[in-house]
Design a protein around this motif. Structure first.
Motif, short mmCIF file in Angstrom:
data_model
loop_
_atom_site.label_atom_id
_atom_site.label_comp_id
_atom_site.label_asym_id
_atom_site.label_seq_id
_atom_site.Cartn_x
_atom_site.Cartn_y
_atom_site.Cartn_z
N ASP A 62 -4.76 4.90 10.16
CA ASP A 62 -3.34 4.54 10.08
C ASP A 62 -2.72 4.39 11.46
OD1 ASP A 62 -3.39 4.48 7.36
OD2 ASP A 62 -2.33 6.38 7.05
N ALA A 63 -3.05 5.32 12.38
CA ALA A 63 -2.51 5.24 13.74
C ALA A 63 -3.02 3.99 14.45
CB ALA A 63 -2.87 6.49 14.53
N ALA A 64 -4.30 3.66 14.24
CA ALA A 64 -4.87 2.48 14.88
C ALA A 64 -4.21 1.21 14.37
CB ALA A 64 -6.38 2.43 14.64
N ALA A 65 -4.01 1.12 13.05
CA ALA A 65 -3.39 -0.07 12.47
C ALA A 65 -1.95 -0.22 12.95
CB ALA A 65 -3.43 0.01 10.95
N THR A 66 -1.23 0.88 13.04
CA THR A 66 0.17 0.83 13.50
C THR A 66 0.24 0.41 14.96
OG1 THR A 66 0.81 2.54 11.92
CG2 THR A 66 2.28 2.16 13.78
N PRO A 82 2.06 2.49 7.36
CA PRO A 82 0.63 2.33 7.07
C PRO A 82 0.21 3.08 5.82
CG PRO A 82 0.94 4.01 8.75
CD PRO A 82 2.31 3.44 8.46
N PHE A 83 -0.86 2.60 5.22
CA PHE A 83 -1.48 3.34 4.12
C PHE A 83 -2.93 2.88 4.02
CE2 PHE A 83 -2.89 4.14 -0.20
CZ PHE A 83 -2.52 5.47 -0.34
N GLY A 84 -3.84 3.84 4.02
CA GLY A 84 -5.25 3.53 3.88
C GLY A 84 -5.78 2.64 4.97
N ALA A 448 5.07 2.10 0.68
CA ALA A 448 4.01 1.47 1.46
C ALA A 448 2.68 1.53 0.72
CB ALA A 448 3.89 2.14 2.83
N ALA A 449 2.46 2.58 -0.06
CA ALA A 449 1.21 2.74 -0.81
C ALA A 449 1.18 1.87 -2.07
CB ALA A 449 1.03 4.21 -1.20
N PHE A 450 2.33 1.48 -2.58
CA PHE A 450 2.43 0.75 -3.85
C PHE A 450 1.84 -0.65 -3.74
CE2 PHE A 450 4.23 -0.20 -7.91
CZ PHE A 450 4.78 -1.47 -7.84
N ASP A 451 0.86 -0.95 -4.56
CA ASP A 451 0.25 -2.28 -4.58
C ASP A 451 -0.50 -2.45 -5.91
OD1 ASP A 451 -1.56 -4.28 -2.15
OD2 ASP A 451 -1.11 -4.66 -4.24
N PRO A 452 0.18 -2.92 -6.95
CA PRO A 452 -0.47 -3.05 -8.26
C PRO A 452 -1.71 -3.92 -8.25
CG PRO A 452 1.92 -3.25 -8.48
CD PRO A 452 1.62 -3.26 -7.01
N ILE A 453 -1.74 -4.95 -7.38
CA ILE A 453 -2.90 -5.84 -7.34
C ILE A 453 -4.14 -5.07 -6.91
CG2 ILE A 453 -3.89 -7.84 -6.17
CD1 ILE A 453 -1.10 -9.04 -6.08
N GLU A 454 -3.97 -4.10 -6.03
CA GLU A 454 -5.09 -3.30 -5.56
C GLU A 454 -5.29 -2.04 -6.39
OE1 GLU A 454 -5.09 -4.65 -0.86
OE2 GLU A 454 -5.16 -2.54 -1.41
#
Length: 527
Positions: A62-66, A82-84, A448-454
């Motif tokens: 998460d820190a790397a992505a941010t 970030p999430f995951g 941020a974690a919400f993603d029904p497609i995934e």
């Protein structure tokens, strides 16, 4: 980063690589194993688990992505939480995506563990649309790789915002030009300009003849438009045709005729007294996307529209099979629904929602947290003592919904709240008004974690593996929730749809702390 199969007894503090079912509880991948988790694994007879451990020179996903998102993005963009190991980047304005393809390639070549994907350069977006996603593949990456990727990605992504254009529109007629054709020309131009946030400031109609059109163009410039559009009664077929000849007669010049975009090939670019003049192709009368849209978007975004820009439109310029209006991904629209209808029976006489918590009524504290988050609108469901509850919420940006059936239990308040969620919203986060430690950060983390497609259509706040509140539901579960009765809320909907549940570890006891009794309130105040 160390990764592999390890004795479960040695895994405290390690990151679980694969989800496990442990004594009826699901330990999801990415969980940092606590001492209690290790005990549970051992008691369940699970001797070895696959885990990851970060080294001193590693940066967690998460820190790397941010960090990479902050280095790669510029004006007109907003970084989501970030999430995951994933950070999504959204547009903060209507405009055109600007991508430095070279910078993106250099960044993606740094390491297979670091990835960034964007919309195509020049893609049209609206406020809130998804424009890029950054994903760190493993649980962590070396700090040196993150630093190199950030350097490579500098200036990679931005959104050029649309400015409101003031447009002059000149139409020409022949003896057989019909009112219907003129109406189509006006509608085709007018709708496009309005969609871009501009206005057609002046319109005039003249015969399709060089001298009269030249005079009309000169007159159109008196209003100082940003550009002038010419809808000809007959299509331009040569640089010496009526419209280009009229531009030159008025003292202007033809900059480019023809474009590698279909439909839209017969578009002409000219300049008169430093003002752009566009001779329109016949397809401009139709609503389907064509070359004119691509040119107008660049003018509205204040980007160069010269021969080089027009020629570059050939890549992606075959529009006939994709003429329907584009539909972009966007940030999910989530409403916050706060249950504030209960009778506070365990408070033994008082209304807990009116009790002061750090100088603010408990219900107002919950509402303020929701308002400060990215959720909108904030809906507060009242029931018991509705006037008193409404009074302490006065001045806050909330929508009050009264539940006259509040005595029938929590589910009736949930029903009333969901009924008030706007039709276009993707879901709702259900909050309890008596939980003082739930803040905007937790709400945003869940969104941020919400993603029904995934497969993350239900998001539950947790602490040390224990599920609590709030809970975020995708709209697809509203009908199931509305069938619940009594005082159970929507908990069984969570339990019966475990495959769609994503647990968000809060890091504090906030999801588990509610103030139901005088003792709980006194304990909280005495912390």
């Amino acid at each position: 980063m160390d990764f592999g199969l390890q004795p479960a007894s040695n895994c405290e503090g390690a990151i679980l690589a694969h989800s496990l079912r442990v004594a009826g509880t699901k330990f999801r991948k990415g969980r940092v194993l606590s001492a209690a988790d290790v005990d549970a694994l051992c008691q369940a007879g699970i001797d070895r688990v696959t885990v990851a451990r970060l080294g001193p020179d590693d940066v967690d996903e998460d820190a790397a992505a941010t960090t990479l998102a902050m280095g790669a993005t510029g004006a007109g963009t907003q970084i989501r939480k970030p999430f995951g190991g994933r950070v999504n980047v959204m547009a903060t304005a209507d405009g055109l995506v600007q991508v430095d393809a070279g910078a993106m390639q250099r960044c993606n070549l740094v390491s297979e563990a670091i990835t960034i994907a964007t919309l195509a350069d020049g893609a049209r977006v609206r406020t809130g649309d998804l424009v890029a996603t950054i994903k760190i593949i493993p649980f962590a990456v070396p700090r040196a790789d993150v630093e190199t990727a950030c350097t490579s990605a500098e200036g990679l992504l931005s959104v050029a915002p649309f400015r409101p254009l003031s447009v002059g529109h000149v139409l020409t007629t022949l003896s057989d030009t019909t009112p219907k054709l003129l109406k189509l020309s006006r509608t085709g131009v007018g709708n496009r300009i309005v969609e871009l946030g501009g206005t057609v400031a002046e319109e005039r109609t003249v015969p399709h003849e060089t001298a009269q059109l030249a005079d009309a163009l000169t007159e159109a410039l008196r209003g100082k438009p940003d550009l002038v559009l010419v809808s000809g009664a007959s299509a331009i077929v040569d640089r010496r045709d009526v419209i280009p000849a009229a531009i030159e007669r008025a003292g202007g010049q033809v900059d480019h005729f023809g474009m590698p975009v279909d439909p839209g090939n017969l578009l002409l670019l000219g300049t008169l007294q430093s003002t752009p003049v566009i001779g329109l192709p016949g397809c401009a009368r139709a609503p389907a996307r064509n070359g004119l849209d691509m040119v107008l978007e660049r003018f509205a975004a204040d980007l160069d529209v010269d021969s080089a820009a027009v020629v570059a439109m050939g890549a992606g310029g075959l529009l006939k099979k994709t003429a329907a209006r584009r539909r972009q991904s966007r940030a999910p629209r989530i409403a916050a629904v706060i249950m504030a209808a209960g009778r506070s029976q365990r408070m033994r006489g008082g209304n807990k929602l009116l009790e002061s918590v750090d100088g603010q009524p408990l219900v107002a504290r919950a509402a303020s947290a929701a308002i400060a988050s990215e959720a909108a609108p904030v809906i507060v469901v009242t029931g018991h003592q509705p006037d008193k509850v409404a009074a302490v919420l006065d001045g806050l940006d909330v929508k009050l919904v009264h539940n006259s059936d509040f005595r029938e239990g929590l589910s009736s308040s949930v029903h009333a709240g969901l009924a008030a969620v706007p039709a276009g919203h993707d879901g709702a986060i259900l909050m309890l008004a008596d939980m003082p430690d739930v803040d905007a950060g937790l709400v945003d983390q869940m969104m941020a974690a919400f993603d029904p497609i995934e497969g993350r259509a239900i998001v539950v706040a947790t602490h040390n593996g224990t599920r609590g509140n709030p809970v975020l539901f995708a709209r697809q579960y509203f009908a199931e929730i509305l069938r619940v009765t009594g005082d159970t809320g929507a908990r069984h909907v969570v339990d019966s749809n475990d495959e769609a549940v994503c647990e968000v570890e809060c890091g504090t006891s906030a999801p588990l702390v509610d103030l139901d009794t005088p003792e709980a309130l006194a304990k909280w105040r005495g912390r």
